[in-house]
Motif scaffolding. Sequence first.
Motif, PDB file in Angstrom:
ATOM      1  N   ALA A 240      22.391  69.300  90.519  1.00 35.25           N
ATOM      2  CA  ALA A 240      22.515  69.055  89.083  1.00 35.25           C
ATOM      3  C   ALA A 240      22.059  67.640  88.734  1.00 35.25           C
ATOM      4  N   GLN A 241      22.365  66.689  89.602  1.00 33.86           N
ATOM      5  CA  GLN A 241      21.961  65.310  89.344  1.00 33.86           C
ATOM      6  C   GLN A 241      20.441  65.171  89.252  1.00 33.86           C
ATOM      7  N   ILE A 242      19.735  65.834  90.158  1.00 35.32           N
ATOM      8  CA  ILE A 242      18.272  65.749  90.135  1.00 35.32           C
ATOM      9  C   ILE A 242      17.726  66.337  88.836  1.00 35.32           C
ATOM     10  N   ALA A 243      18.282  67.467  88.414  1.00 39.38           N
ATOM     11  CA  ALA A 243      17.805  68.119  87.188  1.00 39.38           C
ATOM     12  C   ALA A 243      18.069  67.244  85.964  1.00 39.38           C
ATOM     13  N   ILE A 244      19.246  66.621  85.909  1.00 40.71           N
ATOM     14  CA  ILE A 244      19.624  65.817  84.742  1.00 40.71           C
ATOM     15  C   ILE A 244      18.982  64.436  84.794  1.00 40.71           C
ATOM     16  N   GLY A 245      18.881  63.874  86.004  1.00 45.59           N
ATOM     17  CA  GLY A 245      18.219  62.580  86.160  1.00 45.59           C
ATOM     18  C   GLY A 245      19.136  61.382  86.063  1.00 45.59           C
ATOM     19  N   HIS A 246      20.456  61.583  86.162  1.00 49.91           N
ATOM     20  CA  HIS A 246      21.361  60.427  86.097  1.00 49.91           C
ATOM     21  C   HIS A 246      21.494  59.789  87.476  1.00 49.91           C
ATOM     22  N   ALA A 247      22.070  58.606  87.521  1.00 50.06           N
ATOM     23  CA  ALA A 247      22.264  57.888  88.776  1.00 50.06           C
ATOM     24  C   ALA A 247      23.623  58.232  89.381  1.00 50.06           C
ATOM     25  N   THR A 248      23.729  58.069  90.697  1.00 51.91           N
ATOM     26  CA  THR A 248      24.979  58.313  91.404  1.00 51.91           C
ATOM     27  C   THR A 248      25.223  57.194  92.406  1.00 51.91           C
ATOM     28  N   ALA A 249      26.446  56.660  92.393  1.00 51.86           N
ATOM     29  CA  ALA A 249      26.872  55.701  93.410  1.00 51.86           C
ATOM     30  C   ALA A 249      27.509  56.486  94.543  1.00 51.86           C
TER      31      ALA A 249
END
Length: 592
Positions: A240-249
Amino acid sequence: MNEQAAWEQAQQSAPPSVGALLADRIARTPDAEAYRWRGPDGGWQSQTWAEAGQVAQEIAAGLLTLGLQPEDRVAIMSGTRIEWIHVDLGVMCAGGATTTIYPTSSIEDVTHILADSGSRFAVVESAEQLDKVTGSAVEHVILMDGTDSRALTLADLRERGRALPPETVTKATVAVTSDHLATLIYTSGTTGRPKGVRLPHRCWIYQATATQAVDLVGPDDLGYLWLPLAHVFGKALGAAQIAIGHATAVDGDVTRIIENLPVVKPTVMPAVPRVFEKVHAGVLAAAHKDGGVKARLFDWAVGVGRRAARTRRAGEKVPAGLAVQHRIADKLVLSKVRARFGGRMRFFLSGSAALSADICEFFDALGLPILEGYGLTETSAGAFVNRFDHLEYGTVGLPLPGTEVRIAEDGEILIKGPGLMDGYHGFGAADEWLHTGDIGEITARGSLKITDRKKDLFKTSGGKYVAPQAIETRFAAICPLSAQMVVYGEGRNYVTALIDLDPVAVRTWATENGVTGDTHADLVRSPQLRAAVDAYVAQLNAALGRWETVKRFTILERNLSVENGDLTPSLKLRRRLVEQRNSHLLDELYTG
């Protein structure tokens, strides 16, 4: 546009594989932040999508030089760290499939998983993990940390990959279809030998597009990831992060969460119920430590927060008088609690096990709402989740778009949809409808409410059915000392329980109440602590039916743990094993 329409539109243009999804993200926002993590010096490092893609490409190419073929399995055995993500992406870009293994797995389970999956390659974190794969049929082992003559280093693998032309990986990625195997996740299993759940690329693409359609997280959010990536929850969040494009720590060290949050200042954090239970207990204990005015002010502020939150959840405007009180409560108390989480947290996600509605309401009162969801490894994680405009605590919310639910005659939850597995590895194709093994019901508002695990329901000798999980979850919200309650009573004439107390909470309680003892066992034997727990059990029983009240209990002197096999790596109770190990204690509760 409603969720279903948004999802259908997203599915039509969705890439066929995770590798293609990553390539699309890099093309869209190459210079946007993708990941940040703690470096060797303790400082935080950052990486853009283009930089993350370059690392994944080098790993993919390195695996291809070692002879990786389409759908070949590559086992990853490591804690949650940036290298885990890089390797997983590299495997899928090269056309391989990741076999996830918990680093806490026993050598027996590791041997079984490697053999059953047919993994040709293994990427391990340390020499300790390397020892577990030595002697297996794995052809190549890659070591993340340090050097060892038995393995290539991850740096060596990337160096090999840099010698290949980039189009080699591109060609391998393009050849991957949505039906190609992407991941083999072995169910940690509350009983029996783990089975491999086959999840093709289409499962992760579904998680990505369905999460986008629900629109809870946006490209400007910053996630905080500590969850084990061998677990399906963490994997689904990554897609989901890749699709949305947000950052993750990324930091898998659970002991550093409280230290990291004020520094990272995330806006979203997924967790499991045990984390929320411990935070709830810790906040309450700190607020009430000295009693007096401070404790009364805290209780007042939380009470005001509860009333305001309930009003908003009902879709109503907060009355002027309550709004004024809430502003004062927020300034004096609630905002200070939120600051401990970085001050920017918009919401938490909870999954993996049932969470008490009371704890959800407590966090909502603080201005930190928890959106509880539900899914299984067999559904590639997310199948249901609460929404802000449809928040019903005590439930796991509505289905994700594209997912269908049905309640069988015996109350079992059945699920159908694009996120369902292909089947168990070596056991043939899955049925159209997944029998979840969970018992539940649909509320008047259309949300799914989980009652218990089908196999955990038991009948007393009086013929009454008892759902232990509901009782255990309620106790977690009531007793700040609790780590785990195990409710028991199959074929017995009354219900009993084993109670495991949190060692940190017990030590704090003991200090504040003048109870001494060198060990945890010494402390839990004290009559004062027994009396305190007894009062919490009485509070629990007051809200239960007569047939399900806990008549007697034993406090365990040894804590239940993942290391001892009492809990799964995702902190689920291995109920039957715990009952067997403590059968003598349970028997004593029905004698004398």
